[in-house]
Design a protein around this motif. Structure first.
Motif, short mmCIF file in Angstrom:
data_model
loop_
_atom_site.label_atom_id
_atom_site.label_comp_id
_atom_site.label_asym_id
_atom_site.label_seq_id
_atom_site.Cartn_x
_atom_site.Cartn_y
_atom_site.Cartn_z
N LEU A 274 4.00 -26.15 -4.56
CA LEU A 274 3.87 -27.53 -4.64
C LEU A 274 6.03 -27.71 -4.28
N LEU A 275 6.81 -27.90 -5.17
CA LEU A 275 7.75 -27.76 -5.17
C LEU A 275 8.60 -27.24 -4.14
N ALA A 276 7.87 -26.42 -3.54
CA ALA A 276 9.30 -24.97 -2.74
C ALA A 276 8.40 -25.53 -1.23
N THR A 277 7.17 -26.23 -1.47
CA THR A 277 6.89 -26.94 0.03
C THR A 277 7.09 -27.67 0.35
N LEU A 278 7.59 -28.49 -0.56
CA LEU A 278 8.54 -29.60 0.03
C LEU A 278 10.05 -30.09 0.19
N GLY A 279 10.22 -28.78 -0.46
CA GLY A 279 11.87 -28.34 -0.53
C GLY A 279 12.41 -29.20 -1.59
N ALA A 280 11.39 -29.55 -2.25
CA ALA A 280 13.02 -29.95 -3.27
C ALA A 280 13.06 -30.23 -4.32
N ASP A 281 13.91 -29.02 -4.38
CA ASP A 281 14.58 -28.77 -5.18
C ASP A 281 15.47 -27.65 -4.61
N PRO A 282 16.11 -27.97 -3.52
CA PRO A 282 17.11 -27.24 -2.63
C PRO A 282 18.01 -26.47 -2.71
N ASN A 283 18.89 -26.94 -4.59
CA ASN A 283 20.17 -26.19 -5.53
C ASN A 283 19.43 -25.73 -6.68
N GLU A 284 17.93 -25.55 -6.91
CA GLU A 284 17.81 -24.73 -7.77
C GLU A 284 17.47 -25.72 -9.28
N HIS A 285 18.34 -26.88 -9.03
CA HIS A 285 18.63 -27.24 -10.53
C HIS A 285 17.87 -27.13 -11.52
N ARG A 286 15.61 -26.39 -10.84
CA ARG A 286 15.20 -26.63 -12.04
C ARG A 286 15.18 -25.42 -12.73
N ALA A 287 16.02 -24.74 -12.67
CA ALA A 287 16.26 -23.24 -13.09
C ALA A 287 17.82 -23.97 -14.15
N ASP A 288 18.56 -24.80 -14.64
CA ASP A 288 19.18 -25.28 -15.46
C ASP A 288 18.65 -25.45 -17.17
N ALA A 289 17.27 -26.32 -16.66
CA ALA A 289 16.85 -26.39 -18.30
C ALA A 289 15.02 -25.27 -18.81
N PRO A 290 15.36 -25.49 -19.83
CA PRO A 290 14.14 -24.69 -20.09
C PRO A 290 12.76 -25.85 -20.14
N TRP A 291 12.99 -26.29 -19.98
CA TRP A 291 11.71 -26.98 -19.96
C TRP A 291 11.52 -27.44 -18.31
N ARG A 292 12.30 -26.85 -17.46
CA ARG A 292 11.33 -27.16 -16.23
C ARG A 292 11.45 -25.68 -15.65
N ALA A 293 12.10 -24.57 -16.15
CA ALA A 293 12.29 -23.25 -15.11
C ALA A 293 10.70 -22.68 -16.15
N GLY A 294 10.41 -23.32 -17.42
CA GLY A 294 9.36 -22.12 -18.24
C GLY A 294 7.95 -23.02 -17.50
N PHE A 295 8.18 -24.06 -16.82
CA PHE A 295 6.92 -24.48 -16.70
C PHE A 295 6.65 -24.50 -15.25
N ASP A 296 4.86 -24.06 -15.33
CA ASP A 296 4.03 -24.17 -14.32
C ASP A 296 3.01 -24.70 -14.77
N THR A 297 2.37 -25.22 -13.48
CA THR A 297 0.93 -25.13 -13.80
C THR A 297 -0.40 -25.21 -12.31
N ALA A 298 -1.44 -24.86 -12.73
CA ALA A 298 -2.23 -24.22 -11.44
C ALA A 298 -2.47 -25.84 -10.83
N LEU A 299 -2.98 -26.22 -9.39
CA LEU A 299 -3.15 -27.60 -9.23
C LEU A 299 -4.39 -27.24 -7.92
N PRO A 300 -5.29 -28.00 -8.25
CA PRO A 300 -5.29 -29.32 -9.29
C PRO A 300 -5.23 -29.09 -10.21
N ILE A 301 -4.94 -30.39 -10.94
CA ILE A 301 -5.21 -30.28 -12.64
C ILE A 301 -6.88 -31.33 -12.73
N ASP A 302 -6.41 -32.69 -11.96
CA ASP A 302 -7.45 -33.45 -12.68
C ASP A 302 -8.85 -33.50 -11.44
#
Length: 327
Positions: free
Chosen positions: A100-128
């Protein structure tokens, strides 16, 4: 800059909407959503898509696209947000949060990798939301788009994590200016993606934003991000501020912008990204500090949460600026 009349289109046109989520919290990101729609003729999209889409919940099976504050309530699950956002992708629906993040181009500078609570998290969609229901809603939307002369929307987003948010506040001097610059930057990217040449296009474009707090004057911001054509002020008031760039691009900043479908879906994109990011954030800290209650990141509760994780944050060597938004 001089007064002028709004653009009125009788043929094909672009309708673009942007909105944010997470402007108020101290923890978690500011998220901004955007949607772009090409119409064979200018029309209200709620009217054009009324057989498949509704702005409020109804007794039929229409998809609800509305202000995310109406669709989502804390503790109520993500089904409503997921239904509209994921169905709008049609057959290219992202299967995971990372996709989802990649398709939306939501993190162009790849800052997600800068924090363990972001880099280590993924989940299948949909959730609910149910996958079978989403398939049916996507198919219905595609048929409705074809019959209404509306192209499937282009969806985009921007996630501004705390460290970058703090940098933007430092650069531009205020929280409000940080929001406005991040939003106009995304608007510029979406406009470029449409292929419209601002200085020479005959195809009208209307970009609608939900107003940014109490600001009424956006001319300097618009000129900064769309500098290649003259700016004309149409109106600047509390309900609405309206500008034209070149001959055919109109930007509208209005109160209750979510009354327009492109803005409403943008608000749902932003809220879904914000909630998914906070899900990863809370899961990480629950592992690090057993028993800590999750937070939505808003000021009073954020201080409670920050105090609860402070010792473990220090042990992990996590810089405060990467965690806490200063404004």
């Amino acid at each position: 800059m001089q007064p002028a009349s709004p653009i009125h289109a009788s043929g094909p046109t672009w309708r673009i909407g942007l909105d944010e989520a997470g402007y108020g919290p101290n923890l978690g990101p500011l998220t901004i959503g955007a949607t772009a729609w090409r119409l064979d003729r200018d029309a209200d999209l709620y009217d054009a898509l009324s057989t498949a889409v509704a702005p409020v919940a109804s007794d039929d099976d229409r998809l609800v696209i509305a202000d995310s504050k109406v669709v989502y309530q804390p503790g109520g699950g993500l089904a409503g947000l997921e239904a509209a956002v994921l169905a709008a992708f049609g057959g290219n629906r992202p299967a995971t949060f990372t996709e989802l993040l990649a398709t939306l181009g939501a993190d162009p500078n790849e800052h997600r990798a800068d924090a363990p609570w972001r880099a280590g998290f993924d989940t299948a969609l949909p959730i609910d939301a149910g996958s079978d229901t989403l398939d049916e809603q996507s198919a219905t939307l595609e048929r409705t788009f074809q019959s209404a002369g509306v192209s499937a929307p282009r969806l985009a987003a921007r996630v501004v994590y705390p460290a970058e948010f703090n940098d933007l506040v430092d650069r531009y001097g205020s929280k409000g200016a940080a929001l406005s610059h991040a939003t106009l930057e995304l608007a510029r990217r979406v406009l470029d993606d449409t292929g419209v040449a601002i200085e020479a296009s005959d195809l009208p474009v209307r970009i609608t934003f939900d107003k940014h707090g109490g600001r009424n004057r956006y001319g300097a911001l618009v000129q900064h991000w769309l500098p290649e054509a003259p700016l004309t002020v149409i109106e600047e008031s509390r309900p609405v501020s309206r500008y034209r760039v070149g001959a055919s691009v109109e930007l509208v900043f209005r109160s209750k912008g979510e009354a327009e479908l492109p803005v409403a879906l943008a608000s749902m994109i932003a809220k879904l990204l914000r909630e998914l990011t906070m899900l990863g954030f809370n899961r990480f800290w629950a592992q690090q500090v057993p028993g800590v209650r999750p937070t939505a990141g808003y000021p009073v509760d954020a201080k409670r949460f920050l105090a609860a994780i402070a010792a473990r944050q220090a042990e992990l060597g996590i810089d405060h600026r990467r965690l806490w938004r200063n404004r």
